[in-house]
Motif scaffolding. Structure first.
Motif, short mmCIF file in Angstrom:
data_model
loop_
_atom_site.label_atom_id
_atom_site.label_comp_id
_atom_site.label_asym_id
_atom_site.label_seq_id
_atom_site.Cartn_x
_atom_site.Cartn_y
_atom_site.Cartn_z
N ARG A 171 0.83 -1.20 0.00
CA ARG A 171 0.00 0.00 0.00
C ARG A 171 0.87 1.27 0.00
NH1 ARG A 171 -3.34 -1.15 4.16
NH2 ARG A 171 -4.91 -2.05 2.78
N GLU A 172 1.95 1.27 0.76
CA GLU A 172 2.86 2.42 0.81
C GLU A 172 3.54 2.65 -0.55
OE1 GLU A 172 6.75 3.96 3.36
OE2 GLU A 172 5.75 2.07 3.87
N HIS A 216 2.31 1.80 -3.46
CA HIS A 216 1.30 2.33 -4.37
C HIS A 216 1.04 3.82 -4.14
CE1 HIS A 216 0.23 -1.90 -5.35
NE2 HIS A 216 -0.17 -1.35 -6.51
N GLU A 217 1.05 4.24 -2.88
CA GLU A 217 0.85 5.66 -2.59
C GLU A 217 1.99 6.50 -3.17
OE1 GLU A 217 -1.58 7.36 -1.41
OE2 GLU A 217 -2.90 5.68 -0.92
N TYR A 252 -3.45 -0.27 -8.06
CA TYR A 252 -3.76 -0.02 -6.65
C TYR A 252 -5.15 -0.57 -6.32
CZ TYR A 252 -3.53 2.63 -2.24
OH TYR A 252 -3.49 3.00 -0.92
N LYS A 253 -6.09 -0.32 -7.24
CA LYS A 253 -7.46 -0.78 -7.01
C LYS A 253 -7.53 -2.31 -6.99
CE LYS A 253 -10.21 -0.34 -10.39
NZ LYS A 253 -11.01 0.25 -11.48
N GLU A 259 -6.18 -3.59 -3.55
CA GLU A 259 -7.15 -3.46 -2.46
C GLU A 259 -8.37 -4.36 -2.70
OE1 GLU A 259 -6.56 -2.09 0.21
OE2 GLU A 259 -5.05 -0.55 -0.11
N GLN A 281 -12.38 -2.24 4.55
CA GLN A 281 -11.66 -2.52 3.31
C GLN A 281 -12.46 -2.07 2.09
OE1 GLN A 281 -8.60 -3.47 3.09
NE2 GLN A 281 -8.60 -3.50 0.84
N LYS A 325 -12.04 1.50 1.62
CA LYS A 325 -10.74 1.84 1.02
C LYS A 325 -10.82 1.70 -0.50
CE LYS A 325 -7.86 0.60 4.99
NZ LYS A 325 -6.84 -0.33 5.51
N ILE A 337 -10.45 4.76 -3.36
CA ILE A 337 -9.56 4.77 -4.54
C ILE A 337 -10.35 5.17 -5.77
CG2 ILE A 337 -8.12 3.34 -6.03
CD1 ILE A 337 -7.35 1.74 -3.55
#
Length: 603
Positions: free
Chosen positions: A1-2, A4-5, A25-26, A29, A51, A54, A58
């Motif tokens: 996740r980090e 991807h950010e 990213y989608k 998740e 979740q 989240k 996105i």
């Protein structure tokens, strides 16, 4: 996740390819969501709801950005929320569509020709007008990725970062990338040094960057001057000024000395800008006017005829010096300057008018008058010479025009004559039979073939009468013409040899020596010896050289016998290397011809 950010921050706003990051990213998740149970315990349901939120977040974030494939992304969002759309998301989607529409043409141009710098510049100008810092960074990054060797795009990018964002963590990494791609751009190196100073980086880092810049290998010597001036500015701003010489003041003097040595080797400072800079600081900050005068003495010695150089020194003396040295500077400048003496004369007279006595003022007026008379005479001579050159050039042009006219006139006459001859031959040939074979031309009969006719002489003709010779004529006397005044009959070869033997040793040595000129500057003593030895035994070869050891292009060769020197004179204009050498007699220094006579210019 980090990860991807970080990717979203770096390239999530890329209009044509940013959707790839958002989709990855989608999917990440979404995979986590699919592995969770939607029912069961309260904790499981809570984790599943978090979740799902989240994933929806996105979707929301993606729909705010003008990316290609935005309509499909909106359909996927509606499917995910089961058509229960948030009005805010719909509003963001519509705004993003408007932004995308404004950029579609620009993106299409890049797709057609991604290597076109003009298309990227057009896109950059558009984003600069929109004033969105993040989007501006994205388009600059795209441009520098494709055109990484274009120093202009790097300079524009860095200028924007330094003037608008002013964030060290953003600007300095871009500088590091820029100097790796375009190390030949001195402007970027100088901006890098100033940015390090602006963001208060350690002195060791600034010094390291400066040393790297010196080793970059610029194509123009002027680039080194700009780099040194930038670094000197940085060191001056770090200097702690005091009446006593501090360590930073000594370091600054060392930097000036090092700059002068380096720029002197690469000839990067023809106008002595670093020396002038140092002289101004010596007079102003250091307070040592003597050091400033020494520096300006070297500058004026190297450029003695420029009025602008003398005026700079005079201005320094006015500001930090005294009247004595100022008056002396005016007088020295008045002797040397020829390019703009009027400015110097006006300034000198004004100085004596404000500061000098009557005697000093009158003396100044006298010196200025003499100077202007010399300048006027030189100018008149120059104008006359230029006028003569212009007239000569005009005469040559007129002569050429007249020659061309005559050539065209002759050509027209020749063409008309040829045409007339052709027409005449055509008329003669009309009505005659054309023979396919060659016809032998009619050759006129020779005079000897015609029998001579005896013609009777006219009445009273008695034949040829002999003519009596003039009085005093002697048929046996040899006809001679008196020689011109001062003519001397040449001596026989044997007698000339006897005269040579009767000469002094110095005179014989001069006759045995020949003078060689127009020699190539790379020819040495051994080369001359090897070439001239075919004429006879050589006693000495004297190749004339400059103080630095380089040849001047001429030499003296002494033979053992006079006859050998005469044989050598016959070899005039013989090639030595790639140039013809000119061989002539050795001229006595005490005669009227005091210097060797060259057939052509030695240069």
């Amino acid at each position: 996740r980090e990860v991807h950010e970080k990717a979203i921050i770096a390239c999530g706003l890329h209009v044509s390819q940013g959707s790839l990051i958002w989709d990855a990213y989608k999917e990440f998740e979404g995979a986590l969501l699919s592995m969770m149970a939607s029912s069961g315990s309260e904790e499981l349901e809570k984790n599943y709801a978090d979740q799902k939120k989240k994933v929806e977040n996105i979707h929301r974030r993606k729909l705010r950005q003008p990316l290609l494939g935005l309509e499909q992304a909106y359909s996927e969002y509606r499917e995910f929320v089961e058509d229960v759309c948030d009005p805010n998301v719909t509003s963001d989607y519509n705004k993003a569509k408007q932004k995308l529409k404004a950029r579609e043409t620009l993106e299409a141009n890049l797709v057609k020709d991604e290597n076109s710098m003009d298309h990227y510049q057009e896109y950059i100008n558009f984003e600069l007008k929109e004033k969105d810092p993040t989007r501006i960074q994205i388009i600059f990054e795209r441009a520098t990725t494709v055109h990484c060797l274009e120093s202009a795009i790097w300079s524009q990018y860095l200028t924007y970062l330094d003037s608008t964002l002013k964030i060290s963590t953003v600007s300095l990494p871009v500088y590091e990338r820029a100097i790796r791609n375009v190390p030949w751009s001195v402007e970027i190196w100088c901006d890098y040094i100033r940015s390090l100073e602006r963001y208060e980086q350690p002195h060791t880092e600034v010094l390291s960057v400066f040393e790297q810049a010196l080793a970059a290998g610029f194509g123009e010597p002027a680039a080194y001057l700009e780099l040194w001036l930038c670094f000197i500015d940085y060191r001056r701003r770090r200097t702690i000024w005091s009446k006593d010489i501090t360590e930073s003041m000594s370091d600054l003097r060392t930097v000036f000395e090092r700059a002068n040595v380096h720029l002197g080797k690469c000839r990067g400072d023809p106008d002595f800008e670093v020396s002038k800079y140092c002289a101004n600081l010596e007079a102003d900050q250091f307070g040592v006017m003597e050091n400033a005068r020494k520096l300006w003495a070297d500058i004026t010695a190297a450029q003695p005829f420029k009025a602008s150089v003398w005026m700079e020194y005079i201005q320094l003396e006015k500001t930090f010096g005294d009247k004595k040295h100022l008056r002396k500077a005016f007088q020295r400048a008045l002797e040397k300057v020829y390019d703009d003496p009027e400015l110097l004369v006006k300034s000198f007279i004004q100085f004596e008018r404000e500061e000098g006595s009557l005697e000093a003022f009158e003396h100044c007026k006298k010196l200025c008058r003499i100077k202007m008379e010399k300048v006027g005479a030189n100018k008149a001579k120059h104008d006359s010479k230029k006028s003569d050159e212009d007239q000569s050039r005009f005469d040559k042009i007129e002569k050429k025009k007249e020659k061309d006219k005559q050539y065209r006139r002759d050509k027209r006459q020749q063409t008309a004559a040829d045409k007339k001859a052709v027409n005449g031959n055509t008329q003669e040939e009309k009505g005659t039979e054309r023979f396919p074979m060659f016809r032998k031309p009619n050759v006129p009969e020779q005079a000897g073939d015609v029998p001579k006719k005896n013609i009777a002489p006219p009445p009273g003709f008695t034949g040829k009468k002999p003519v009596a010779p003039p009085p005093g004529f002697n048929e046996n006397m040899k006809r001679t013409i008196a020689p011109p005044p001062g003519f001397k009959e040449p001596l026989p070869k044997k007698q000339r040899s006897e005269e040579f033997d009767n000469l002094s040793e110095a005179a014989q040595k001069k006759l045995r020596t020949v003078f060689l000129s127009n020699l190539d500057y790379t020819v040495g003593d051994d080369d001359v010896m090897n070439v001239m030895s075919s004429s006879g035994v050589i006693l000495d070869v004297r190749l004339i050289k400059k103080p630095d050891g380089k040849s001047k292009g001429y030499a003296f060769v002494e033979f053992e016998k006079h006859s050998e020197a005469l044989e050598a004179l016959k070899r005039d204009n013989e090639l030595l290397g790639h140039r013809p050498m000119y061989i002539s007699e050795c001229v006595d220094k005490d005669s009227e011809k005091k210097n060797p006579i060259f057939k052509f210019d030695k240069g």
